[in-house]
Design a protein around this motif. Structure first.
Motif, PDB file in Angstrom:
ATOM      1  N   VAL A   1      -0.226  13.534   1.355  1.00 58.58           N
ATOM      2  CA  VAL A   1      -1.140  14.254   0.466  1.00 58.58           C
ATOM      3  C   VAL A   1      -2.256  14.911   1.267  1.00 58.58           C
ATOM      4  CG1 VAL A   1      -2.874  13.954  -1.353  1.00 58.58           C
ATOM      5  CG2 VAL A   1      -0.627  12.870  -1.580  1.00 58.58           C
ATOM      6  N   VAL A   2      -2.817  14.179   2.207  1.00 53.48           N
ATOM      7  CA  VAL A   2      -3.876  14.743   3.048  1.00 53.48           C
ATOM      8  C   VAL A   2      -3.345  15.936   3.837  1.00 53.48           C
ATOM      9  CG1 VAL A   2      -5.369  14.295   5.036  1.00 53.48           C
ATOM     10  CG2 VAL A   2      -5.221  12.616   3.185  1.00 53.48           C
ATOM     11  N   GLU A   3      -2.144  15.807   4.371  1.00 50.30           N
ATOM     12  CA  GLU A   3      -1.543  16.910   5.130  1.00 50.30           C
ATOM     13  C   GLU A   3      -1.377  18.147   4.251  1.00 50.30           C
ATOM     14  OE1 GLU A   3       2.734  17.983   7.328  1.00 50.30           O
ATOM     15  OE2 GLU A   3       2.365  15.974   6.524  1.00 50.30           O
ATOM     16  N   LEU A   4      -0.850  17.965   3.046  1.00 48.73           N
ATOM     17  CA  LEU A   4      -0.637  19.097   2.144  1.00 48.73           C
ATOM     18  C   LEU A   4      -1.951  19.755   1.759  1.00 48.73           C
ATOM     19  CD1 LEU A   4       2.056  17.453  -0.161  1.00 48.73           C
ATOM     20  CD2 LEU A   4       2.432  19.416   1.338  1.00 48.73           C
ATOM     21  N   CYS A   5      -2.952  18.933   1.448  1.00 41.89           N
ATOM     22  CA  CYS A   5      -4.239  19.480   1.021  1.00 41.89           C
ATOM     23  C   CYS A   5      -4.989  20.130   2.184  1.00 41.89           C
ATOM     24  CB  CYS A   5      -5.090  18.393   0.365  1.00 41.89           C
ATOM     25  SG  CYS A   5      -4.424  17.836  -1.224  1.00 41.89           S
ATOM     26  N   ALA A   6      -4.843  19.560   3.379  1.00 42.78           N
ATOM     27  CA  ALA A   6      -5.466  20.183   4.549  1.00 42.78           C
ATOM     28  C   ALA A   6      -4.891  21.572   4.788  1.00 42.78           C
ATOM     29  CB  ALA A   6      -5.273  19.297   5.773  1.00 42.78           C
ATOM     30  N   ASP A   7      -3.597  21.736   4.545  1.00 43.16           N
ATOM     31  CA  ASP A   7      -2.999  23.065   4.651  1.00 43.16           C
ATOM     32  C   ASP A   7      -3.520  23.993   3.560  1.00 43.16           C
ATOM     33  OD1 ASP A   7      -1.486  22.390   6.876  1.00 43.16           O
ATOM     34  OD2 ASP A   7       0.326  21.934   5.721  1.00 43.16           O
ATOM     35  N   LEU A   8      -3.571  23.499   2.333  1.00 41.66           N
ATOM     36  CA  LEU A   8      -4.038  24.319   1.219  1.00 41.66           C
ATOM     37  C   LEU A   8      -5.468  24.802   1.438  1.00 41.66           C
ATOM     38  CD1 LEU A   8      -2.663  22.470  -1.942  1.00 41.66           C
ATOM     39  CD2 LEU A   8      -2.146  24.825  -1.265  1.00 41.66           C
ATOM     40  N   PHE A   9      -6.325  23.910   1.965  1.00 45.09           N
ATOM     41  CA  PHE A   9      -7.738  24.241   2.141  1.00 45.09           C
ATOM     42  C   PHE A   9      -8.049  24.714   3.558  1.00 45.09           C
ATOM     43  CE2 PHE A   9      -8.119  20.845  -1.302  1.00 45.09           C
ATOM     44  CZ  PHE A   9      -8.015  21.786  -2.319  1.00 45.09           C
ATOM     45  N   ARG A  10      -6.990  25.009   4.317  1.00 44.55           N
ATOM     46  CA  ARG A  10      -7.076  25.656   5.625  1.00 44.55           C
ATOM     47  C   ARG A  10      -8.005  24.927   6.592  1.00 44.55           C
ATOM     48  NH1 ARG A  10      -7.798  31.983   4.414  1.00 44.55           N
ATOM     49  NH2 ARG A  10      -9.682  31.226   3.397  1.00 44.55           N
ATOM     50  N   ALA A  11      -7.798  23.608   6.669  1.00 41.76           N
ATOM     51  CA  ALA A  11      -8.509  22.825   7.682  1.00 41.76           C
ATOM     52  C   ALA A  11      -7.953  23.160   9.053  1.00 41.76           C
ATOM     53  CB  ALA A  11      -8.355  21.332   7.398  1.00 41.76           C
TER      54      ALA A  11
ATOM     55  N   LEU B   1      -0.476  12.131  -6.754  1.00 36.72           N
ATOM     56  CA  LEU B   1      -0.775  13.399  -6.086  1.00 36.72           C
ATOM     57  C   LEU B   1       0.429  13.875  -5.271  1.00 36.72           C
ATOM     58  CD1 LEU B   1      -4.430  12.659  -4.967  1.00 36.72           C
ATOM     59  CD2 LEU B   1      -3.711  14.290  -6.731  1.00 36.72           C
ATOM     60  N   TRP B   2       1.107  12.945  -4.612  1.00 34.50           N
ATOM     61  CA  TRP B   2       2.324  13.302  -3.872  1.00 34.50           C
ATOM     62  C   TRP B   2       3.377  13.854  -4.824  1.00 34.50           C
ATOM     63  CZ3 TRP B   2       6.956  10.418  -4.601  1.00 34.50           C
ATOM     64  CH2 TRP B   2       8.025  10.854  -3.813  1.00 34.50           C
ATOM     65  N   TRP B   3       3.548  13.192  -5.954  1.00 40.69           N
ATOM     66  CA  TRP B   3       4.531  13.660  -6.942  1.00 40.69           C
ATOM     67  C   TRP B   3       4.188  15.082  -7.403  1.00 40.69           C
ATOM     68  CZ3 TRP B   3       8.945  11.235  -8.684  1.00 40.69           C
ATOM     69  CH2 TRP B   3       9.576  11.800  -9.789  1.00 40.69           C
ATOM     70  N   ALA B   4       2.925  15.324  -7.673  1.00 37.42           N
ATOM     71  CA  ALA B   4       2.513  16.643  -8.147  1.00 37.42           C
ATOM     72  C   ALA B   4       2.706  17.711  -7.078  1.00 37.42           C
ATOM     73  CB  ALA B   4       1.055  16.601  -8.598  1.00 37.42           C
TER      74      ALA B   4
ATOM     75  N   HIS C   1       0.849  -1.190   0.000  1.00 35.75           N
ATOM     76  CA  HIS C   1       0.000   0.000   0.000  1.00 35.75           C
ATOM     77  C   HIS C   1       0.886   1.242   0.000  1.00 35.75           C
ATOM     78  CE1 HIS C   1       0.818   0.944   4.244  1.00 35.75           C
ATOM     79  NE2 HIS C   1       0.691  -0.365   4.491  1.00 35.75           N
ATOM     80  N   SER C   2       0.275   2.406  -0.210  1.00 33.97           N
ATOM     81  CA  SER C   2       1.017   3.673  -0.240  1.00 33.97           C
ATOM     82  C   SER C   2       0.438   4.654   0.778  1.00 33.97           C
ATOM     83  CB  SER C   2       0.983   4.281  -1.645  1.00 33.97           C
ATOM     84  OG  SER C   2      -0.338   4.633  -2.018  1.00 33.97           O
ATOM     85  N   LYS C   3       0.033   4.159   1.933  1.00 33.70           N
ATOM     86  CA  LYS C   3      -0.634   5.025   2.910  1.00 33.70           C
ATOM     87  C   LYS C   3       0.278   6.130   3.451  1.00 33.70           C
ATOM     88  CE  LYS C   3      -4.308   1.952   4.530  1.00 33.70           C
ATOM     89  NZ  LYS C   3      -4.973   1.386   5.720  1.00 33.70           N
ATOM     90  N   LEU C   4       1.576   5.885   3.519  1.00 31.02           N
ATOM     91  CA  LEU C   4       2.477   6.944   3.953  1.00 31.02           C
ATOM     92  C   LEU C   4       2.401   8.138   3.010  1.00 31.02           C
ATOM     93  CD1 LEU C   4       5.663   4.960   5.082  1.00 31.02           C
ATOM     94  CD2 LEU C   4       4.073   6.224   6.539  1.00 31.02           C
ATOM     95  N   PHE C   5       2.345   7.852   1.713  1.00 23.52           N
ATOM     96  CA  PHE C   5       2.214   8.920   0.722  1.00 23.52           C
ATOM     97  C   PHE C   5       0.841   9.585   0.827  1.00 23.52           C
ATOM     98  CE2 PHE C   5       5.348   5.955  -0.889  1.00 23.52           C
ATOM     99  CZ  PHE C   5       6.349   6.772  -1.388  1.00 23.52           C
TER     100      PHE C   5
ATOM    101  N   LEU D   1      -4.130  19.093 -11.828  1.00 26.74           N
ATOM    102  CA  LEU D   1      -2.884  18.365 -11.598  1.00 26.74           C
ATOM    103  C   LEU D   1      -2.615  17.314 -12.663  1.00 26.74           C
ATOM    104  CD1 LEU D   1      -2.974  17.936  -7.713  1.00 26.74           C
ATOM    105  CD2 LEU D   1      -1.830  19.712  -9.057  1.00 26.74           C
ATOM    106  N   GLY D   2      -3.592  17.002 -13.495  1.00 28.44           N
ATOM    107  CA  GLY D   2      -3.371  16.140 -14.651  1.00 28.44           C
ATOM    108  C   GLY D   2      -2.897  14.743 -14.336  1.00 28.44           C
ATOM    109  N   THR D   3      -3.334  14.150 -13.225  1.00 31.38           N
ATOM    110  CA  THR D   3      -2.939  12.773 -12.932  1.00 31.38           C
ATOM    111  C   THR D   3      -3.478  11.842 -14.019  1.00 31.38           C
ATOM    112  OG1 THR D   3      -4.904  12.422 -11.551  1.00 31.38           O
ATOM    113  CG2 THR D   3      -2.898  13.176 -10.451  1.00 31.38           C
ATOM    114  N   PRO D   4      -2.783  10.754 -14.319  1.00 35.78           N
ATOM    115  CA  PRO D   4      -3.217   9.879 -15.413  1.00 35.78           C
ATOM    116  C   PRO D   4      -4.379   8.960 -15.064  1.00 35.78           C
ATOM    117  CG  PRO D   4      -1.175   9.080 -14.480  1.00 35.78           C
ATOM    118  CD  PRO D   4      -1.458  10.395 -13.821  1.00 35.78           C
ATOM    119  N   MET D   5      -4.915   9.099 -13.869  1.00 38.48           N
ATOM    120  CA  MET D   5      -6.124   8.353 -13.511  1.00 38.48           C
ATOM    121  C   MET D   5      -7.063   9.317 -12.776  1.00 38.48           C
ATOM    122  SD  MET D   5      -3.728   8.165 -11.049  1.00 38.48           S
ATOM    123  CE  MET D   5      -2.767   6.725 -11.512  1.00 38.48           C
ATOM    124  N   PRO D   6      -8.399   9.139 -12.940  1.00 41.72           N
ATOM    125  CA  PRO D   6      -9.324   9.964 -12.162  1.00 41.72           C
ATOM    126  C   PRO D   6      -9.096   9.743 -10.670  1.00 41.72           C
ATOM    127  CG  PRO D   6     -10.490   8.818 -13.915  1.00 41.72           C
ATOM    128  CD  PRO D   6      -9.116   8.224 -13.835  1.00 41.72           C
TER     129      PRO D   6
END
Length: 433
Positions: free
Chosen positions: A103-113, A311-314, A95-99, A268-273
């Motif tokens: 991602v959740v941490e970065l997005c929570a900051d962006l969306f000011r949670a 998403l982490w890469w982006a 699994h990639s739960k660490l990644f 972000l143009g990820t290659p999968m939805p």
């Protein structure tokens, strides 16, 4: 209203002029395994060429093609299954739960949670984010009435049907945003019921942004204090979050949203939805613990572990400064598009921070050629990162030729009174602000 355009016929995609559909059917038609692999490789190469060919004319749908994700190619053949809660362990080791947590941490900051009161996970796309937001609102307020703009994504009424929730479609204003006056009228008859509101952050056709502080004001003035707001920021969440603080519209959790979702495969143009859902941890749906998985279950039990990697890469590897530049360049392209369209006499406008250019709807032939989304009397082009001025010039050349050849056919077969797009109101821009 959503108009479904007819799908173009598959073009010949290989040197022999054999349609791709025939190649697909014939790939497994040999008893020789090596021959089947060779044929399959021909199919893959033909399909890749077809996809590359579509990029030149994809001006109507929000997909960025400018990010190179090949740095993750070593992981592509591997099964990655992020079972259940990303913040718990997993009995399944691949699994990639660490990644995903990053991602959740970065997005929570962006969306000011709120710091210390945030949780989230990577979703399969916009529908899943809306579904979680509405289900969470329903869990908190089982008798709540759902309010949403009639310009909201089609997923909203679909999710309401799935969940058996009562919904009220509120009129959008001239810009395409939820009309606070109509919301006030709608909630008046249900003041004894909690309100669950879906605020759209970047509507499908005009990229309008519903004003979350304004929604909170309407509810407060109606004395509705039991309320939950989900921000569907699938289209514009990332681009607006990258603006300077004094330029951001009121759309995120610091502005009054209880949860927010954004798509990864658009800007972000990820290659999968895929997408990201952020919610206050104190208000989230509790998961059901499953002993043999060693985790609690989210709405989707098995989730792609590849989406969090992309998403982490982006977000982390490429960095937010690069995305700010990408968003700026996309808006500059949109400004250029409005100016060029005005030069040829084709009405066009955009919201101040939008990448979407709203235009009078052209003929069906041109909407199909350029893959332009169309609804009623309007269409739009999406100046996503990677769209060039050369592509804008080519579209404008087609529109100018259409006008010159047959002014009466410049608009599609709509009645004359419907051919012109709604004129832009005072707070949107027809070009450079």
């Amino acid at each position: 209203m959503t108009t479904t355009l007819p799908a173009p016929a598959l073009e010949d995609s290989n040197d022999a002029g054999q349609p791709l559909a025939d190649l697909i059917h014939q790939a497994g038609g040999s008893t020789d395994s090596d021959e089947r692999i060779r044929r399959a490789e021909d199919v893959v190469n033909a399909f890749a060429a077809e996809l590359d060919g579509h990029r030149a004319n994809n001006l109507g749908f929000p997909a960025a093609f400018d990010i190179d994700y090949s740095g993750l190619s070593a992981l592509a053949p591997r099964l990655l299954n992020n079972l259940g809660d990303p913040f718990s362990g997993s009995a399944f080791p691949a699994h990639s739960k660490l990644f995903e947590r990053r991602v959740v941490e970065l997005c929570a900051d962006l969306f000011r949670a709120p710091p210390g009161d945030r949780w989230g996970f990577v979703t399969s796309g916009g529908y899943a984010g809306i579904e979680y937001g509405l289900l969470n609102g329903q869990r908190i307020y089982p008798k709540g009435i759902v309010y949403y703009s009639d310009a909201a994504h089609a997923s909203v009424p679909a999710v309401l049907d799935q969940l058996g929730m009562t919904g009220v479609a509120v009129a959008a204003d001239q810009r395409g945003a939820l009309d606070p006056r109509d919301l006030a009228a709608a909630v008046h008859g249900y003041r004894d019921r909690p309100a669950i509101v879906v605020a759209t952050v970047g509507t499908t056709m005009t990229e309008a942004v519903d004003d979350i502080p304004g929604i909170r004001t309407v509810l407060r003035e109606a004395r509705i204090y039991r309320a939950y707001i989900h921000a569907d920021a699938a289209l514009s969440g990332f681009t607006l979050a990258l603006l300077p603080p004094d330029a951001r519209p009121g759309f995120d959790m610091a502005d009054g949203a209880d949860s927010i979702s954004a798509s990864g495969h658009k800007f972000l143009g990820t290659p999968m939805p895929c997408g990201v859902l952020i919610v206050r941890a104190s208000a989230r749906i509790p998961g059901h613990w499953v002993d043999y998985l060693d985790t609690s279950v989210t709405l989707a039990n098995s989730r792609s572990g590849h989406a969090p990697l992309h998403l982490w890469w982006a977000l982390d590897v490429l960095g937010l400064d690069r995305h700010r530049q990408r968003a700026h360049e996309a808006r500059e392209t949109a400004i250029y598009a409005v100016d060029r369209l005005k030069d040829i006499g084709w009405p066009a406008w955009r919201h101040l921070h939008g990448m979407t250019v709203v235009i009078d709807r052209p003929t069906d032939e041109l909407t199909t050629k350029w893959h332009l989304a169309a609804s009623g009397q309007i269409s739009h082009l999406m100046c996503m990162p990677g769209i060039t001025r050369t592509q804008i010039d080519a579209l404008c050349a087609d529109l100018a030729a259409l006008k010159a050849a047959s002014p009466a056919r410049a608009a599609s077969g709509l009645p004359r009174q419907m051919r012109r797009a709604v004129p832009p109101p005072d707070d949107v821009t027809t070009g450079r602000p």
